[in-house]
Scaffold this motif. Structure first.
Motif, short mmCIF file in Angstrom:
data_model
loop_
_atom_site.label_atom_id
_atom_site.label_comp_id
_atom_site.label_asym_id
_atom_site.label_seq_id
_atom_site.Cartn_x
_atom_site.Cartn_y
_atom_site.Cartn_z
N ASP A 1 0.84 -1.20 0.00
CA ASP A 1 0.00 0.00 0.00
C ASP A 1 0.88 1.25 0.00
O ASP A 1 1.91 1.29 0.68
CB ASP A 1 -0.91 0.04 1.24
N PRO A 2 0.46 2.29 -0.72
CA PRO A 2 1.23 3.54 -0.70
C PRO A 2 1.19 4.16 0.69
O PRO A 2 0.28 3.88 1.49
CB PRO A 2 0.51 4.40 -1.74
N LYS B 1 -0.38 4.97 6.44
CA LYS B 1 0.01 5.86 7.54
C LYS B 1 -1.10 6.85 7.82
O LYS B 1 -1.86 7.22 6.92
CB LYS B 1 1.28 6.64 7.19
N THR B 2 -1.14 7.31 9.06
CA THR B 2 -2.03 8.43 9.38
C THR B 2 -1.26 9.72 9.05
O THR B 2 -0.03 9.69 8.86
CB THR B 2 -2.39 8.44 10.88
N ARG C 1 -7.31 16.32 3.02
CA ARG C 1 -8.65 16.00 3.51
C ARG C 1 -8.97 14.53 3.27
O ARG C 1 -9.47 13.83 4.15
CB ARG C 1 -9.68 16.89 2.82
N LEU C 2 -8.67 14.03 2.06
CA LEU C 2 -8.96 12.63 1.74
C LEU C 2 -8.25 11.67 2.69
O LEU C 2 -8.86 10.74 3.22
CB LEU C 2 -8.58 12.33 0.29
N VAL C 3 -6.96 11.91 2.90
CA VAL C 3 -6.19 11.03 3.78
C VAL C 3 -6.71 11.13 5.22
O VAL C 3 -6.84 10.12 5.92
CB VAL C 3 -4.68 11.33 3.70
N SER C 4 -7.05 12.35 5.65
CA SER C 4 -7.58 12.50 7.02
C SER C 4 -8.89 11.76 7.19
O SER C 4 -9.23 11.34 8.29
CB SER C 4 -7.75 13.98 7.38
N GLN D 1 -9.53 8.02 3.00
CA GLN D 1 -9.81 7.71 1.60
C GLN D 1 -8.52 7.67 0.78
O GLN D 1 -7.49 8.22 1.17
CB GLN D 1 -10.76 8.76 1.01
N ASP D 2 -8.61 7.07 -0.38
CA ASP D 2 -7.47 7.00 -1.30
C ASP D 2 -7.40 8.29 -2.12
O ASP D 2 -8.35 9.07 -2.17
CB ASP D 2 -7.63 5.79 -2.24
N LEU D 3 -6.28 8.49 -2.78
CA LEU D 3 -6.11 9.65 -3.65
C LEU D 3 -6.78 9.38 -4.99
O LEU D 3 -6.86 8.24 -5.45
CB LEU D 3 -4.62 9.93 -3.87
#
Length: 149
Positions: free
Chosen positions: A6-7, A12-13, A96-99, A102-104
């Motif tokens: 996984d990227p 990671k958070t 926002r997506l990562v927080s 969600q994926d990019l």
């Protein structure tokens, strides 16, 4: 030994990212550098087509990123500790997506390898913005483009 394929943004958070990973999440859309107006009745935030005076209107990059706070003291610095406040960011924003876990999107350069896709796919406002130095603040509401969700 198994390696997690996984990227980094999926495994990671935001708090676990190093500085290079954090900075690399920015897709270069420049939307966070657009002036926003808040509706006093319901606290909705609306993006305008009016860009910060430091934003390059074509590349969507800050012309003086390292010293931006000297020129724009109220520039908002995104940090992992403020992730709970990222709702005002556009729904396409990687921070926002990562927080939100969600994926990019497929056009993000970390996914597709092409930094121009953010402009080609018209995610950015490249070529469609005006500098705050050219529009009176009283007229900003004439340039609304979308409401933050």
């Amino acid at each position: 030994m198994a390696v997690n394929a996984d990227p980094f943004w999926m495994r990671k958070t935001l708090e676990q990212l190093d500085q290079q990973e954090w900075e690399s999440l920015c897709d270069g859309c420049g939307l966070c550098c657009l002036q926003k107006l808040e509706d006093e009745d319901d606290n909705s935030v609306y993006y305008t087509r009016i860009a910060c005076k430091l934003l390059d209107l074509k590349s969507c990059q800050c012309r003086d990123y390292p010293n931006r706070f000297e020129h724009v003291p109220d520039c908002i610095q995104l940090t992992p500790g403020k992730a709970d406040q990222f709702r005002w960011l556009p729904p396409t924003c990687a921070y926002r997506l990562v927080s939100e876990g969600q994926d990019l999107p497929s056009w993000h350069y970390l996914v597709c390898g092409d930094r121009e896709q953010v402009h080609t796919q018209r995610i950015s406002q490249s070529g469609r913005m005006l500098s705050e130095t050219t529009v009176a603040e009283d007229d900003w509401e004439d340039y609304l483009i979308f409401r933050a969700s």
